[in-house]
Design a protein around this motif. Structure first.
Motif, PDB file in Angstrom:
ATOM      1  N   LEU B 156     -15.096   8.837  12.534  1.00 54.99           N
ATOM      2  CA  LEU B 156     -14.854   8.488  11.148  1.00 54.99           C
ATOM      3  C   LEU B 156     -15.249   7.028  10.917  1.00 54.99           C
ATOM      4  O   LEU B 156     -14.806   6.138  11.639  1.00 54.99           O
ATOM      5  N   PHE B 157     -16.106   6.810   9.925  1.00 51.23           N
ATOM      6  CA  PHE B 157     -16.462   5.445   9.538  1.00 51.23           C
ATOM      7  C   PHE B 157     -15.695   5.093   8.276  1.00 51.23           C
ATOM      8  O   PHE B 157     -15.655   5.890   7.337  1.00 51.23           O
ATOM      9  N   MET B 158     -15.104   3.914   8.265  1.00 45.98           N
ATOM     10  CA  MET B 158     -14.417   3.479   7.049  1.00 45.98           C
ATOM     11  C   MET B 158     -14.810   2.043   6.748  1.00 45.98           C
ATOM     12  O   MET B 158     -14.567   1.147   7.553  1.00 45.98           O
ATOM     13  N   ASP B 159     -15.416   1.846   5.613  1.00 46.28           N
ATOM     14  CA  ASP B 159     -15.846   0.507   5.231  1.00 46.28           C
ATOM     15  C   ASP B 159     -14.803  -0.092   4.303  1.00 46.28           C
ATOM     16  O   ASP B 159     -14.664   0.323   3.163  1.00 46.28           O
ATOM     17  N   GLU B 160     -14.046  -1.046   4.810  1.00 42.83           N
ATOM     18  CA  GLU B 160     -12.973  -1.711   4.061  1.00 42.83           C
ATOM     19  C   GLU B 160     -12.060  -0.686   3.384  1.00 42.83           C
ATOM     20  O   GLU B 160     -11.969  -0.655   2.152  1.00 42.83           O
ATOM     21  N   PRO B 161     -11.366   0.111   4.194  1.00 42.35           N
ATOM     22  CA  PRO B 161     -10.597   1.203   3.601  1.00 42.35           C
ATOM     23  C   PRO B 161      -9.463   0.748   2.696  1.00 42.35           C
ATOM     24  O   PRO B 161      -8.998   1.519   1.873  1.00 42.35           O
ATOM     25  N   THR B 162      -9.021  -0.494   2.822  1.00 42.04           N
ATOM     26  CA  THR B 162      -7.860  -0.890   2.007  1.00 42.04           C
ATOM     27  C   THR B 162      -8.197  -1.995   1.017  1.00 42.04           C
ATOM     28  O   THR B 162      -7.300  -2.596   0.443  1.00 42.04           O
ATOM     29  N   VAL B 163      -9.476  -2.246   0.815  1.00 44.64           N
ATOM     30  CA  VAL B 163      -9.828  -3.361  -0.063  1.00 44.64           C
ATOM     31  C   VAL B 163      -9.372  -3.063  -1.494  1.00 44.64           C
ATOM     32  O   VAL B 163      -9.462  -1.933  -1.975  1.00 44.64           O
ATOM     33  N   GLY B 164      -8.792  -4.051  -2.132  1.00 38.94           N
ATOM     34  CA  GLY B 164      -8.363  -3.901  -3.521  1.00 38.94           C
ATOM     35  C   GLY B 164      -7.096  -3.079  -3.721  1.00 38.94           C
ATOM     36  O   GLY B 164      -6.785  -2.713  -4.843  1.00 38.94           O
ATOM     37  N   LEU B 165      -6.370  -2.775  -2.634  1.00 40.71           N
ATOM     38  CA  LEU B 165      -5.142  -1.989  -2.802  1.00 40.71           C
ATOM     39  C   LEU B 165      -3.921  -2.894  -2.649  1.00 40.71           C
ATOM     40  O   LEU B 165      -3.971  -3.918  -1.965  1.00 40.71           O
ATOM     41  N   ASP B 166      -2.829  -2.506  -3.293  1.00 41.01           N
ATOM     42  CA  ASP B 166      -1.624  -3.326  -3.167  1.00 41.01           C
ATOM     43  C   ASP B 166      -1.023  -3.156  -1.761  1.00 41.01           C
ATOM     44  O   ASP B 166      -1.333  -2.198  -1.061  1.00 41.01           O
ATOM     45  N   PRO B 167      -0.162  -4.092  -1.345  1.00 37.48           N
ATOM     46  CA  PRO B 167       0.354  -4.086   0.036  1.00 37.48           C
ATOM     47  C   PRO B 167       0.996  -2.758   0.443  1.00 37.48           C
ATOM     48  O   PRO B 167       0.785  -2.297   1.557  1.00 37.48           O
ATOM     49  N   GLN B 168       1.758  -2.152  -0.464  1.00 34.45           N
ATOM     50  CA  GLN B 168       2.417  -0.894  -0.107  1.00 34.45           C
ATOM     51  C   GLN B 168       1.392   0.208   0.149  1.00 34.45           C
ATOM     52  O   GLN B 168       1.445   0.913   1.152  1.00 34.45           O
ATOM     53  N   THR B 169       0.426   0.332  -0.755  1.00 38.51           N
ATOM     54  CA  THR B 169      -0.607   1.356  -0.584  1.00 38.51           C
ATOM     55  C   THR B 169      -1.404   1.087   0.687  1.00 38.51           C
ATOM     56  O   THR B 169      -1.769   2.013   1.416  1.00 38.51           O
ATOM     57  N   ARG B 170      -1.647  -0.194   0.949  1.00 37.23           N
ATOM     58  CA  ARG B 170      -2.358  -0.544   2.177  1.00 37.23           C
ATOM     59  C   ARG B 170      -1.628  -0.016   3.394  1.00 37.23           C
ATOM     60  O   ARG B 170      -2.221   0.577   4.287  1.00 37.23           O
ATOM     61  N   ARG B 171      -0.312  -0.214   3.403  1.00 37.91           N
ATOM     62  CA  ARG B 171       0.474   0.281   4.530  1.00 37.91           C
ATOM     63  C   ARG B 171       0.434   1.808   4.633  1.00 37.91           C
ATOM     64  O   ARG B 171       0.393   2.362   5.722  1.00 37.91           O
ATOM     65  N   ASP B 172       0.444   2.457   3.501  1.00 39.77           N
ATOM     66  CA  ASP B 172       0.333   3.931   3.503  1.00 39.77           C
ATOM     67  C   ASP B 172      -0.983   4.357   4.143  1.00 39.77           C
ATOM     68  O   ASP B 172      -1.039   5.311   4.919  1.00 39.77           O
ATOM     69  N   ILE B 173      -2.049   3.643   3.775  1.00 41.73           N
ATOM     70  CA  ILE B 173      -3.361   3.989   4.333  1.00 41.73           C
ATOM     71  C   ILE B 173      -3.389   3.711   5.839  1.00 41.73           C
ATOM     72  O   ILE B 173      -3.938   4.498   6.613  1.00 41.73           O
ATOM     73  N   TRP B 174      -2.756   2.630   6.237  1.00 44.94           N
ATOM     74  CA  TRP B 174      -2.682   2.348   7.677  1.00 44.94           C
ATOM     75  C   TRP B 174      -2.001   3.493   8.413  1.00 44.94           C
ATOM     76  O   TRP B 174      -2.444   3.913   9.470  1.00 44.94           O
ATOM     77  N   ALA B 175      -0.908   3.965   7.839  1.00 49.36           N
ATOM     78  CA  ALA B 175      -0.178   5.065   8.479  1.00 49.36           C
ATOM     79  C   ALA B 175      -1.099   6.283   8.590  1.00 49.36           C
ATOM     80  O   ALA B 175      -1.138   6.969   9.619  1.00 49.36           O
ATOM     81  N   LEU B 176      -1.859   6.515   7.524  1.00 52.91           N
ATOM     82  CA  LEU B 176      -2.802   7.637   7.503  1.00 52.91           C
ATOM     83  C   LEU B 176      -3.837   7.470   8.622  1.00 52.91           C
ATOM     84  O   LEU B 176      -4.143   8.409   9.355  1.00 52.91           O
ATOM     85  N   ILE B 177      -4.341   6.256   8.762  1.00 54.16           N
ATOM     86  CA  ILE B 177      -5.370   5.992   9.772  1.00 54.16           C
ATOM     87  C   ILE B 177      -4.804   6.207  11.184  1.00 54.16           C
ATOM     88  O   ILE B 177      -5.449   6.807  12.041  1.00 54.16           O
ATOM     89  N   ARG B 178      -3.566   5.770  11.398  1.00 50.59           N
ATOM     90  CA  ARG B 178      -2.957   5.977  12.720  1.00 50.59           C
ATOM     91  C   ARG B 178      -2.812   7.466  13.026  1.00 50.59           C
ATOM     92  O   ARG B 178      -3.081   7.917  14.127  1.00 50.59           O
ATOM     93  N   GLN B 179      -2.394   8.213  12.001  1.00 55.13           N
ATOM     94  CA  GLN B 179      -2.258   9.663  12.202  1.00 55.13           C
ATOM     95  C   GLN B 179      -3.604  10.299  12.550  1.00 55.13           C
ATOM     96  O   GLN B 179      -3.671  11.218  13.347  1.00 55.13           O
ATOM     97  N   ILE B 180      -4.647   9.784  11.905  1.00 56.62           N
ATOM     98  CA  ILE B 180      -5.972  10.333  12.167  1.00 56.62           C
ATOM     99  C   ILE B 180      -6.372  10.071  13.616  1.00 56.62           C
ATOM    100  O   ILE B 180      -6.922  10.932  14.287  1.00 56.62           O
ATOM    101  N   ARG B 181      -6.037   8.862  14.099  1.00 57.21           N
ATOM    102  CA  ARG B 181      -6.382   8.559  15.477  1.00 57.21           C
ATOM    103  C   ARG B 181      -5.651   9.491  16.442  1.00 57.21           C
ATOM    104  O   ARG B 181      -6.209   9.933  17.428  1.00 57.21           O
TER     105      ARG B 181
END
Ligand SMILES: Nc1ncnc2c1ncn2[C@@H]1O[C@H](COP(=O)(O)OP(=O)(O)OP(=O)(O)O)[C@@H](O)[C@H]1O
Ligand SMILES: [Mg+2]
Lengths: 244, 283
Positions: B156-181
């Protein structure tokens, strides 16, 4: 081919969603042409031995189906530069030719719909229509050819402004120069020759012959096939090259 | 075997060298973070690795398929989340996913099952039939991520997956990325957020002006510099020194003069970047 189907699927969802507006807008301009040139010119006016309105309807078919097929160019443009949607196609494991075929399919549907609308409108102006095999083949070729041209231009231009410049300086002059609304024989020699290098000329000649139940001009028919193959090849190359 | 490999990958735009002879290898199952300031060449690299941009020279190899020579096979291995929102706003979320599945020749039954599963996974099930036009930035991002995962790519390639998102949403995306790994997927992501690289990535590469300037495990990189940073602020300007222990750093402050302010903290990747380039990542 699965790739082409996927792209066609995408274009058709959007097409269906807008169908009402599309039909309305596709009907308006032919209707205005028919009123202005059909009624306006009067019944007695004849060109090449036929009523003017019956003469111009095939030209209208050629022009309208060209415009609406070619119009995929601006949609691809918006998808490319504004929404970045084209990337999704380019990153998919499909060949450039399936991308081209999918888009051409969508362009053909649009061009054919606009032709169908004109054929429905014609009887209102008391022109009897003869739908025959060659008329359909010629419409298919015309829409294929200009959809492919649309893909080429969409992939080559760098901005939306270039796109509308191309429409203004190539498509619009072609709409009127190619014997769509008058007999080419009336043109000065030099324009007559130039017109024969333009694809739409051959489409209007072939469409007119089929519409009026005359013998198909073979040279023009071959030219249509030639332009179709050429533009398809060009479109595939243009998609390949767009990955700069 | 490396899942992602670039061999002196280079892209020139006229006289500008956007990516300069990049050599990279990413192993299966890793999260590789590509860190660098604006204009460093991150997106250009991703575009070459994913077949959107043709390299001027060098090679991009994905699961041993060369992206230029065998694009269809190479593209089958990957899912891509671009820097720009490129979901189709004229389609609903389900239609976006269906289109993607069709582009990847997924079998219909499997496709529909997976769409359902992923929409739940990204908490988008309730809005599955709404036009994406009506979605918030974070929702579009989540949709882009599950779309990239739909065909179960190995990479999976992700180019700046959290750019322009608020801190909470960023953390949600991080959690998503960890699950993907967790699912065994190799992830190549770019970022210019230090925190993101440190928090998520097993391995980072730092790129500046098209050149890879260092790479390694985030902890090891900062430790090799010295785990403690002493920031000395004098007349509004900062300079940095690195130490093995906090005590050593503290002792150093005793030798300072009154015009200096001191700050002792653990070294981060930003310090490493400044140390290597003399500039801040955010500049
Ligand atoms: N199509 C292009 N034509 C000309 N120059 C380009 C093109 N694409 C990128 N560049 C240049 O290449 C360099 C690298 O750009 P790139 O987008 O890869 O940077 P980036 O690291 O992704 O930056 P950001 O953090 O802002 O996304 C920049 O100087 C950019 O201006
Ligand atoms: Mg970028």
């Amino acid at each position: 081919m699965k790739g082409a189907k996927a792209i066609f699927y995408r274009e058709m969802i959007i097409f269906k969603r807008r169908i009402g507006k599309i039909i309305a807008s596709y009907s308006l301009s032919p209707l205005l042409f028919l009123i202005a040139f059909g009624w306006g010119m009067g019944k007695k006016f004849k060109v090449e031995g036929v009523d003017y309105i019956a003469f111009m309807i095939p030209g209208l078919l050629a022009m309208s189906s060209m415009n609406h097929s070619f119009d995929i160019a601006s949609e691809i443009n918006i998808a490319r530069f504004y929404w970045h949607i084209f990337d999704e196609f380019m990153m998919a494991p499909i060949s450039p030719s399936s991308i081209v075929l999918g888009e051409i399919g969508a362009g053909m549907v649009k061009g054919l719909l606009s032709s169908f609308i004109i054929l429905l409108l014609a009887p209102l102006f008391s022109v009897s229509i003869h739908i025959n095999f060659f008329l359909i083949i010629c419409l298919l070729l015309n829409t294929f050819m200009f959809s492919a041209a649309g893909v080429i231009i969409a992939m080559m231009v760098k901005t939306h402004a270039d796109q509308s410049a191309f429409n203004t300086f190539v498509i619009v002059p072609m709409s009127f120069l190619c014997g769509t609304f008058f007999s080419l024989k009336k043109l000065p020699k030099i324009l007559y020759i130039i017109a024969h290098f333009l694809p739409l000329t051959h489409s209007s000649l072939c469409l007119r012959a089929s519409f009026l139940n005359k013998a198909l001009p073979l040279g023009s028919f071959v030219a249509m096939i030639g332009f179709s193959l050429l533009f398809f090849y060009g479109a595939v190359q243009a998609v390949k090259r767009s990955s700069v | 075997m490396h899942t992602i490999e670039s061999l002196s990958l280079t892209k020139k735009y006229g006289s500008l060298v956007a990516v300069n002879a990049l050599d990279l290898q990413v192993k299966r199952g890793q999260i590789f973070g590509f860190l660098g300031p604006n204009g460093a060449g991150k997106t250009t690299t991703v575009r070459m690795l994913t077949g959107l941009t043709r390299p001027t020279s060098g090679q991009a190899v994905i699961n041993s398929y060369d992206m230029v020579k065998e694009p269809v096979m190479a593209k089958k291995q990957i899912g891509v989340v671009s820097q720009y929102n490129n979901v189709d706003v004229d389609l609903t979320s389900v239609e976006n996913l269906r289109l993607h599945g069709m582009l990847h020749s997924m079998e219909k039954k499997k496709r529909e099952e997976r769409i359902k599963e992923l929409l739940h996974f990204a908490h988008l099930w309730k809005r599955k039939d709404e036009l994406v036009r009506t979605f918030s930035g974070g929702m579009k991002r989540r949709l882009m991520i599950i779309r990239a995962l739909l065909h179960s790519p190995q990479i999976l390639f992700m180019d700046e997956p959290t750019v322009g998102l608020d801190p909470q949403t960023r953390r949600d995306i991080w959690a998503l990325i960890r699950q993907i790994r967790e699912s065994g997927c190799t992830i190549f992501m770019t970022t210019h957020y230090i925190e993101e690289a440190e928090n998520l990535c097993d391995l980072v590469g730092i790129i500046d002006q098209g050149k890879l300037i260092t790479r390694g495990v985030p902890n090891h990189l900062t430790e090799s510099l010295g785990p403690y940073t002493l920031e000395i602020i004098e007349k509004g300007k900062s300079s940095y020194q690195f130490f093995k222990t906090a005590e050593e750093a503290y002792q150093k402050t005793n030798a300072g003069n009154h015009q200096q302010e001191f700050d002792i903290r653990s070294t981060n990747l930003e310090d490493l970047f400044i140390h290597l380039t003399g500039r801040s990542v955010l500049e």
